[in-house]
Each structure stands twice: as C-alpha cells, then as structure tokens.
Design a protein around this motif. Structure first.
Motif, PDB file in Angstrom:
ATOM      1  N   VAL B 261     -61.411  18.687  96.596  1.00 33.20           N
ATOM      2  CA  VAL B 261     -62.107  19.575  97.535  1.00 33.20           C
ATOM      3  C   VAL B 261     -61.169  20.667  98.046  1.00 33.20           C
ATOM      4  O   VAL B 261     -61.547  21.833  98.146  1.00 33.20           O
ATOM      5  N   ILE B 318     -61.564  23.442 105.456  1.00 35.02           N
ATOM      6  CA  ILE B 318     -63.010  23.298 105.414  1.00 35.02           C
ATOM      7  C   ILE B 318     -63.675  24.355 106.314  1.00 35.02           C
ATOM      8  O   ILE B 318     -64.722  24.910 105.987  1.00 35.02           O
ATOM      9  N   LEU B 319     -63.043  24.648 107.464  1.00 35.16           N
ATOM     10  CA  LEU B 319     -63.653  25.598 108.389  1.00 35.16           C
ATOM     11  C   LEU B 319     -63.568  27.034 107.884  1.00 35.16           C
ATOM     12  O   LEU B 319     -64.513  27.796 107.967  1.00 35.16           O
ATOM     13  N   ARG B 321     -62.154  28.129 104.755  1.00 35.96           N
ATOM     14  CA  ARG B 321     -62.187  28.381 103.327  1.00 35.96           C
ATOM     15  C   ARG B 321     -62.913  27.239 102.670  1.00 35.96           C
ATOM     16  O   ARG B 321     -62.322  26.417 101.970  1.00 35.96           O
ATOM     17  N   ARG B 322     -64.219  27.200 102.928  1.00 34.02           N
ATOM     18  CA  ARG B 322     -64.972  26.023 102.527  1.00 34.02           C
ATOM     19  C   ARG B 322     -64.899  25.787 101.026  1.00 34.02           C
ATOM     20  O   ARG B 322     -65.007  24.679 100.552  1.00 34.02           O
ATOM     21  N   GLU B 323     -64.705  26.824 100.268  1.00 36.38           N
ATOM     22  CA  GLU B 323     -64.734  26.633  98.808  1.00 36.38           C
ATOM     23  C   GLU B 323     -63.391  26.126  98.273  1.00 36.38           C
ATOM     24  O   GLU B 323     -63.220  25.967  97.089  1.00 36.38           O
ATOM     25  N   GLY B 324     -62.435  25.868  99.155  1.00 31.43           N
ATOM     26  CA  GLY B 324     -61.136  25.353  98.711  1.00 31.43           C
ATOM     27  C   GLY B 324     -60.175  26.484  98.411  1.00 31.43           C
ATOM     28  O   GLY B 324     -60.497  27.661  98.568  1.00 31.43           O
TER      29      GLY B 324
END
Lengths: 377, 348
Positions: B261, B318-319, B321-324
């Motif tokens: 993730v 996650i907050l 750069r949700r796409e990793g």
C-alpha cells in the motif's frame, strides 16, 4: 603567552593519557520483548535486570554498560536485535530472552558470531540444544514437568492425572509432554490429555470430559489468563480434584481473576517468594531493594530471574577475568552452586540451569510457599 | 529509446547491483547484510501480493498462510536427518518426511509449488467472493494453516517449531530469487495476460462482457502470487534458521500489505522502493527507542516508540498520498531519459 601554550599542551597530553587509561566499559546487551504479546514478562525481567545493574554497575574494575533492545515478541526482530547488539553495539555478552521461539531466532545469530548469551526464561529444551554459546538461568520444561509429576504423586497422592494444555504455546506443549512422561514412568496413569488454543474462553467441553474420568489431579501448564478461567470453570462444573500449574501462573492476577475458586491451587515456580521462610541473603536483599524501587508492585519470579541472570553473567565475567567471549563462555559453563535469588544454580552439560523447583499454593487468597523439590532427570 | 539501448542499460544496472552486493558481502557487517537480505525477501513477498491485490484487484489477506506452507515444506526438505531426529521431541517426524532431502534450490521451488497448490485449492471456492468478503475468507485460510501447524506435531513439531534449518539463504540466493520474481512479474504484467488482469481489476463486468474467463484468470494470478509467497517464506525460514506457527500470525500479512500500500497498488517500482524503505526504516528507527540526550534534556528510551513514529508516517502517506509513493506509475528507462532531458534543459 608561552606559559599558556605550555599549560595548554600539558593539559592536552594529560587529557590524552587520561582517556587512554579509562578503559572501555564492559558492554552487556539485553534483548527482551518489551512490546507485543510477550511484553508482560519481558518488562518484568527488564526491571529485574536494570535493578541488578544499579546494584552492581562495575566488574573487573571497569564500568558496565547495559544496552536494552526490544524484540517486539517477533522472531525476525529478535534475530535483528541480536545482530545489532553484536555488530553495532559490539557487546561482550548478551542476556535474554523471555519466550523460547525468540531465543531460538536470536541464538542462531549469537552462535555464529561466538558471543555468549544467558537466557532469562526461555524454557524450551531446543533453545540450547547443540549450542556452544547459549546458556540459561532458568530450568527447562522437562525438569519442571518431572518435578510437578513428582509433587503430584508424592505430596498430593494422585495416581490418575489429566492434562489440559494450550497447543499453540511451545511452553505448554513441552511441559505437558514431560509431565506425562514422568508421571507415567513413576507408575501413574494419565487418563485424559486434552487441548485448547491460546485465547479460548470456554473450557467446559474439555473439563466435562476430564471430570467424567475422575482424575486425582489436573495439570494445566497454561498462562495465567487462561489458567485462572480453567480453574474457575472446573470448580463451577463440580470438579473436586487437585489442580496444578506451573511458573507462568506465578502471578498476583491469578487470585484477582480466580477469586475463591482458586483456593488450593498448587503450582511450580522458581524457589523464591517474597514471604518465604529462611530466605537466602541474596533473596533478602532483592526483596528489600525491590520494595524500595517498585513500592506498588510485588516482585515475582520473572523479575527475580532477570535479576539473577544479570548477576550470574557478571559473576561469570569476574571468574573469567576478562571480557573475551570465549573466556566468558567457559566461565558460564563452569557455573557450580551459584547462589542467587532463585536458589542454588548449576549449569549442566546441556547449558541448562539445574536448580530446585519451588511449589506454591493458594491459601486464604494468598500465594504461600510450600517447599522445593529437586527432580531427578 | 531503442530496445537495444534499453537492454544495454538494464544489463548495466544489473551488473552495478551485482557489484554492490559483492562489495556488501565483503565490506558490510552482519547486521547490514541481514537487513539487505530482509529487503530482498520483503520485496519478493510484496511483489507477489501486489500481483494479487494491486494488479488483479483481489483483496487477499492470506499471505502468511502461503508463507507458512512454503517455509515448512522447504525447511523439512533441507533439514539434515540428524537434526530432524533431535528436534522432534513430542512425536517423531512421519516417515516419508523424515528421510526426504533436497538441495536448497529444489526445496525452495517445492515450497513455492506447494503454496501455489494451496492457492489453487482455496481459490476455486473463495474467488467467487469479492471485495472484503474475499479478504475475510483468505484471512480465515491463513489462520487455518497456522492452527493445523499447531496440531500436527508429527509433521511440524507443533508449537515447538523447527530449528537448526541450514542457513543457505545468503545474499546471492535471496537477490537471485528477488530478481527472478521481479522479472517474472514484470513480464506477466506487461503481457496480454497482464492487461486482462488489469481489466478484471478495473471492471469485472466489462471484462466478462469482453469474453474474458474471469475466474480462470483470477485463479492463475492467485496461484502465481501464492507461489512467490511460498518462495519468500522458504527463504525467510532459511535466513532465520527457525520457524514456528506463532511466526505466521496475521501481523506478518499486515507487514507485507503495508509495503504494497505504501509503495502504490499496481506499481512494481513502488513496491520495490517501499520494500527497501520500510525494511531499512524499521531497523534504522530503533535509535528513537534509545535514551537520547539533548544537552541538558535527557529523554529516557521508550520501547515501542519506533512503531508510533512508523504508524504516523503511514498515516501521513494515507492522508496526503493515498495512492502510495508511486501511485500506479512505473520507473522506466524512457521515463528516466525524459527526466534527464528535462533536467538538462532546465539547467541549460
């Protein structure tokens, strides 16, 4: 001006000489599960080790430096922690750990590097098997299992025993197997051998079977969380047999959870209790110092074994007369009748501590020391 | 950029990597080599999960189970017979296993194949589920493997675990397998089959409407992922030289999932970067648990601090750069050349 220059250079030379004379400290690494599922035992042992360090911060005229590393109750982390202690911190010897599977992962690393390790409470016989550098200050599961079997036969007078064990814990599995072996070898009969998994809450099915077999004693080599519940449920179902446990249940919380049902429960542990009669001088100092340092909690077997491992290791370094890992290893192997808080300790040829196994009983809501058994192996 | 040139660059990068490993083996201490080894194994595990989750869209939490299967199968094949006799204290090892022996490569391969077989076996019923349900079902599978391992002392030595597994998994084996995994998965993802997988991930109904045999493709992807998970487990067992059922708890799956993730679902380069960063960071952050002195201020060491910082870092990823790290992008030679040219223009 010249005078100042001379003075300064003198100071520099003095400083350099002083630095060369102050010998480097003796470094002892500690790896214990301070977080994760075994954190409870690891922290108690760490307290014991650090208390011993406060009392004895020097050996061979050199300062001791203790480096504590958390192994997170995880195998990979345990191996990493030992590699770090050896390669990065350059320790001379290592203490640890609570939890045999962690000790097995760490021991492999230490064995390759040739650094002696003294285990605190890793009781699985596989930990030191075939190892030159791994020792332990505790007795192994077979020893405790056979002591429990002897106690059940001789003192409790049981001829039939039942065993209820946690299959997910190497500690429980090992202890149960050796209890069974010793009990059967002594002419007893094991009428039931049942299992459960860590975290189970309901033991009524197993206990009903056990009650129907009418054993004289039920041996539960559990951890205290499940152990207390098993005892409670056994009594509620009408079981009148004796119930025996082992050192993982040497915990004040047992009585809080178990309440009245736990009366008469007998368990094996290290021969140390804060209230035992004719205590050795070492045990006395330990108890007094502990009460000063941690007035709000009672010392238990884990803290005592942590304390003992540190003291035993320092004693071995003293006997070795150097910090050479080989010399320390040799001195550890030669430990004979060393007097510690948890009784007289001898390291045998398989690097396990041979010491008397103590027994405690719950009487009127208190854990009372009953006596010690020296098992035959 | 021409294909010839790309090939040349790849070969150059590979030889650089080999040179680095050769240098590392001679010059770095055991601690750093251990971490290098873990990096390789974590990359293998994360890549295999990325194939299942990132490229096929199957939310699987069964990785610890496949690793356990691979670790036990390969360990039992490489354990010396004498060692097998001494460690099985509760019950002797059952017959064919007590005499079976295999070279390391074959053992790791067998571990992978066994894990893949388990993958096939459970994927047929389980892959009819989707989304969260699949996650729960695969999590259940991993737990079953662990409980069975606890209750079969004649094969797994129960809770006592196996120890004294020969330490064959050196830097070359680990990176060799890592490279093979990388190559294999890149080839799959870039093939037509890879496009099919991505189509299933993006819209299963549309994929089915296009005439794709969805279940078959899912099963193949799942089994391939399981194969590499088994390989990773086998290498880990040989690196640590001891295994027991407690090692394969859900947390192990979580560690791998975290890498996938953080790196970016559906990005191979992201997984590799995250595998390196997270493995190194986990060890490097140990310093925050030691007592620190800021001049007169003394901060006593707090065990567990490392995980707090780590969790915070994950929260931030996650907050913000949700796409990793990489999203779904990849690092390619073309992309690098492009970046170089742009950089050159900016300077010029």
């Amino acid at each position: 001006m010249k005078k100042i220059a001379v003075l300064v250079s003198l100071l520099v030379i003095l400083g350099a000489v002083g630095a060369a004379c102050a010998e480097e400290p003796v470094r002892i690494g500690v790896y214990l599960p301070l977080t994760g599922q075994n954190a409870f035992g690891g922290q108690l042992e760490c307290d014991g080790i650090l208390m011993a360090y406060d009392e004895k911060p020097e050996v061979l005229g050199r300062k001791i430096e203790v480096i504590v590393v958390d192994n997170k109750s995880d195998k990979v982390e345990a191996a990493n922690a030992v590699v770090r202690l050896i390669e990065k911190e350059k320790v001379h010897a290592i203490l640890g750990t609570y939890g045999s599977s962690l000790a097995m992962a760490g021991g492999e690393v230490a064995e390759k590097a040739g650094i002696p390790v003294l285990g605190t409470s890793c009781t699985n016989p596989l930990v030191t098997q075939g190892k030159k550098y791994y020792f332990r200050a505790c007795y192994i599961d077979p020893l405790q299992g056979s002591a429990a079997a002897k106690f059940a036969m001789d003192v409790l007078g049981a001829k039939q025993a039942a065993v209820l064990k946690d299959v997910a814990q190497d500690y429980c599995v090992g202890l149960a197997a050796y209890f069974k072996r010793a009990f059967e070898a002594a002419g007893g009969e094991v009428v039931a051998d049942l299992n459960y998994q860590s975290g189970d809450q309901d033991f009524t099915a197993q206990l009903t079977t056990i009650i129907s077999k009418k054993p004289g004693v039920l041996f539960i080599p559990s951890y205290f969380a499940e152990g207390a519940i098993i005892i409670k449920q056994a009594r509620e179902l009408g079981g009148t047999f004796h119930i025996m446990g082992a050192d993982a249940m040497d915990n004040p919380d047992m009585i809080t959870i178990g309440g009245k049902d736990i009366e008469g429960f007998v368990y094996s542990t290290f021969p140390y209790a804060p209230d035992m009669p004719d205590m050795s001088p070492m045990a006395k100092t330990f108890t007094e110092n502990w009460k000063v340092k941690f007035p709000d909690k009672d010392p238990n077997a884990n803290s005592a074994i942590g304390y003992d491992s540190y003291m035993l290791l320092v004693d071995a370094i003293e006997r070795a007369g150097s910090t050479d890992p080989e010399a320390i290893t040799e001195a550890l192997a030669k430990t004979m009748n060393w007097e510690g808080v948890t009784g007289s300790t001898t390291i045998n040829e398989t690097h396990d501590a041979v010491k008397p196994v103590g027994f405690k009983m719950v009487k009127d809501g208190k854990q009372v020391y009953v006596g010690a058994v020296i098992p035959e192996m | 950029m021409s294909a010839e040139r790309k090939k040349l660059l790849s070969v150059a990068a590979l030889s650089l990597m080999a040179l680095f490993l050769w240098w590392a083996q001679g010059h770095l201490d055991g601690y750093k080599i251990q971490i290098l080894n873990l990096v390789a194994i974590n990359i293998i595990l994360a890549l295999s999960l990325n194939l299942i989750y990132g490229f096929t869209g199957l939310f699987s939490l069964g990785h610890a189970g496949f690793m356990a299967v691979g670790a036990y199968v390969s360990s039992l094949l490489i354990l010396p017979a004498a060692q097998k006799e001494t460690i099985f204290l509760l019950e002797p090892l059952v017959w064919p296993l007590s005499v079976l022996q295999a070279p390391f490569f074959v053992a790791v391969l067998a571990g992978g194949v066994a894990a893949a077989l388990f993958g096939l076996l459970i994927s047929l019923p389980v892959l009819r589920l989707g989304g969260d349900y699949l996650g729960i079902a695969t999590l259940g599978f991993a737990e079953i493997v662990r409980v069975v391992a606890n209750n079969l002392p004649g094969i797994t030595n129960g809770a006592l675990g196996l120890k004294g597994i020969p330490h064959y998994a050196n830097i070359w084996w680990n990176y060799g397998w890592c490279l093979f995994t990388l190559y294999f998965i890149v080839r799959i993802v870039n093939s037509n089959f890879g496009n099919v997988l991505k189509a299933i991930r993006d819209d299963e109904t549309a994929a089915r409407a296009m005439g794709i045999d969805v279940l078959r493709c899912k099963v193949i992807s799942f089994a391939l992922g399981a194969f590499f998970a088994g390989v990773g487990g086998a290498l880990l067992a040989s690196l640590l030289t001891t295994i027991d059922p407690k090692m394969f708890l859900f947390l192990l799956t979580f560690n791998v999932l975290m890498i996938v993730v953080a790196g970016g679902l559906g990005s191979i380069s992201g997984t590799v970067i995250a595998g390196v960063v997270i493995t190194v960071l986990l060890e490097w952050l140990r310093f925050v648990e030691n007592p620190i002195d800021f001049g007169p201020i003394h901060i006593p060491g707090i065990p567990g601090m490392r995980m707090v910082i780590f969790s915070l870092a994950l929260l931030f990823i996650i907050l913000f750069r949700r796409e990793g790290i990489m999203g779904m992008r990849e690092i390619t030679w073309d992309g690098l050349a492009c970046a170089c040219r742009r950089g050159g223009k900016d300077r010029g």
